[in-house]
Design an enzyme around this catalytic site. Structure first.
Site, mmCIF file in Angstrom:
data_model
loop_
_atom_site.group_PDB
_atom_site.id
_atom_site.type_symbol
_atom_site.label_atom_id
_atom_site.label_comp_id
_atom_site.label_asym_id
_atom_site.label_seq_id
_atom_site.Cartn_x
_atom_site.Cartn_y
_atom_site.Cartn_z
ATOM 1 N N ASP A 2 9.364 14.259 -9.882
ATOM 2 C CA ASP A 2 10.168 14.844 -10.957
ATOM 3 C C ASP A 2 11.313 15.670 -10.382
ATOM 4 O O ASP A 2 11.172 16.274 -9.320
ATOM 5 C CB ASP A 2 9.276 15.721 -11.851
ATOM 6 C CG ASP A 2 9.915 15.992 -13.200
ATOM 7 O OD1 ASP A 2 10.917 15.313 -13.540
ATOM 8 O OD2 ASP A 2 9.414 16.873 -13.916
ATOM 9 N N HIS A 19 18.618 9.809 -8.629
ATOM 10 C CA HIS A 19 17.609 8.742 -8.581
ATOM 11 C C HIS A 19 17.712 7.962 -7.275
ATOM 12 O O HIS A 19 16.706 7.560 -6.690
ATOM 13 C CB HIS A 19 17.770 7.794 -9.775
ATOM 14 C CG HIS A 19 17.457 8.454 -11.096
ATOM 15 N ND1 HIS A 19 16.337 9.229 -11.287
ATOM 16 C CD2 HIS A 19 18.114 8.458 -12.283
ATOM 17 C CE1 HIS A 19 16.319 9.680 -12.538
ATOM 18 N NE2 HIS A 19 17.393 9.235 -13.154
ATOM 19 N N LEU A 113 -2.872 0.972 3.501
ATOM 20 C CA LEU A 113 -2.550 1.933 2.435
ATOM 21 C C LEU A 113 -2.344 1.137 1.151
ATOM 22 O O LEU A 113 -1.640 0.132 1.147
ATOM 23 C CB LEU A 113 -1.254 2.690 2.786
ATOM 24 C CG LEU A 113 -0.574 3.466 1.657
ATOM 25 C CD1 LEU A 113 -1.392 4.703 1.287
ATOM 26 C CD2 LEU A 113 0.839 3.908 2.072
#
Ligand code: IPE
Ligand code: MG
Length: 228
Positions: A2, A19, A113
């Protein structure tokens, strides 16, 4: 993840630039998680509610997602990352759907992962969808309603087979869950960092893990070693 927009605004830049820098932070976070031996990393990339943003911003976010998959999928695969996408798929544009399928198929045998990408994801929507599938199975006689317990319910969630998160990190200083992993996060530890997402790096991840290590987790029980 965020604070991309506020990171950009604080520098007099368009939100799009926030972004774009956020994707760089994401790339570094995935690398750092792999190096630190984390087995599952879930990122909240686009919420079911993010569609209420202006069309231009949604277009920017979709373009970044497509570029991320196209540019980074080979490296992720080479590093043993398994990609799994959670969230509602119906209604997504065909190009995005194709990239999701490609990423999942290519990396499905990897196990270093697991990168879970929450995309068009909402915890309430996920739980409602699971309840709907359970109701359909019961109505069709394929499922005994009496068998629906916590473990049975979890098999209908998008995260079926994945462990619950131990630690949930939110950047930008907001103290909210915002519809993220509502079911799965029942006993997660939360760490809220004041920095905006584009500033998140390996040191920030390590500081959140240090904080997590200092927490005493009881899962509703008593402190280990405490009698009666
Ligand atoms: C997070 O940054 C990115 C996504 C939602 C994909 P924001 O866009 O929410 O940035 P702020 O919260 O407006 O600063
Ligand atoms: Mg935000």
């Amino acid at each position: 993840m965020d604070g991309n927009g506020r990171w950009a605004a604080a520098r007099g830049l368009p939100r799009r630039e926030g972004h774009r820098r956020g994707v760089e932070a994401l790339r570094n976070a995935v690398r750092a998680a792999g190096e630190l031996g984390i087995k599952v990393l879930t990122i909240y990339s686009f919420s079911a509610e993010n569609w209420t943003r202006p069309a231009e911003e949604i277009g920017d976010l979709m373009a970044l997602l497509k570029r991320f998959v196209r540019n980074d999928l080979a490296e992720l695969h080479g590093n043993g990352v398994r990609v799994r996408v959670i969230g509602e798929r119906s209604g997504l544009e065909p190009e995005v759907l194709a990239l999701i399928t490609e990423a999942e198929q290519l990396t499905r045998a990897n196990d270093k992962l697991t990168l879970v990408v929450a995309f068009n994801y909402g915890g309430r929507q996920e739980i409602a969808a699971a309840a709907r599938k359970i109701a359909e199975a019961a109505a069709a006689g394929r499922l005994d309603p009496a068998s629906v317990d916590v473990a049975a319910f979890e098999r209908y969630l998008d995260t079926a087979g994945l462990p619950d998160p131990d630690l949930i990190i939110r950047t930008s200083g907001e103290l909210r869950i915002s519809n993220f992993l509502l079911w799965q996060g029942a006993y997660a530890e939360f760490v809220f960092l004041p920095m905006h997402w584009p500033d998140f790096d390996r040191a920030a991840l390590e500081s959140a893990i240090d904080e997590f290590r200092r927490r005493e987790r009881r899962f509703g029980g008593l402190k280990a070693g405490t009698g009666s």
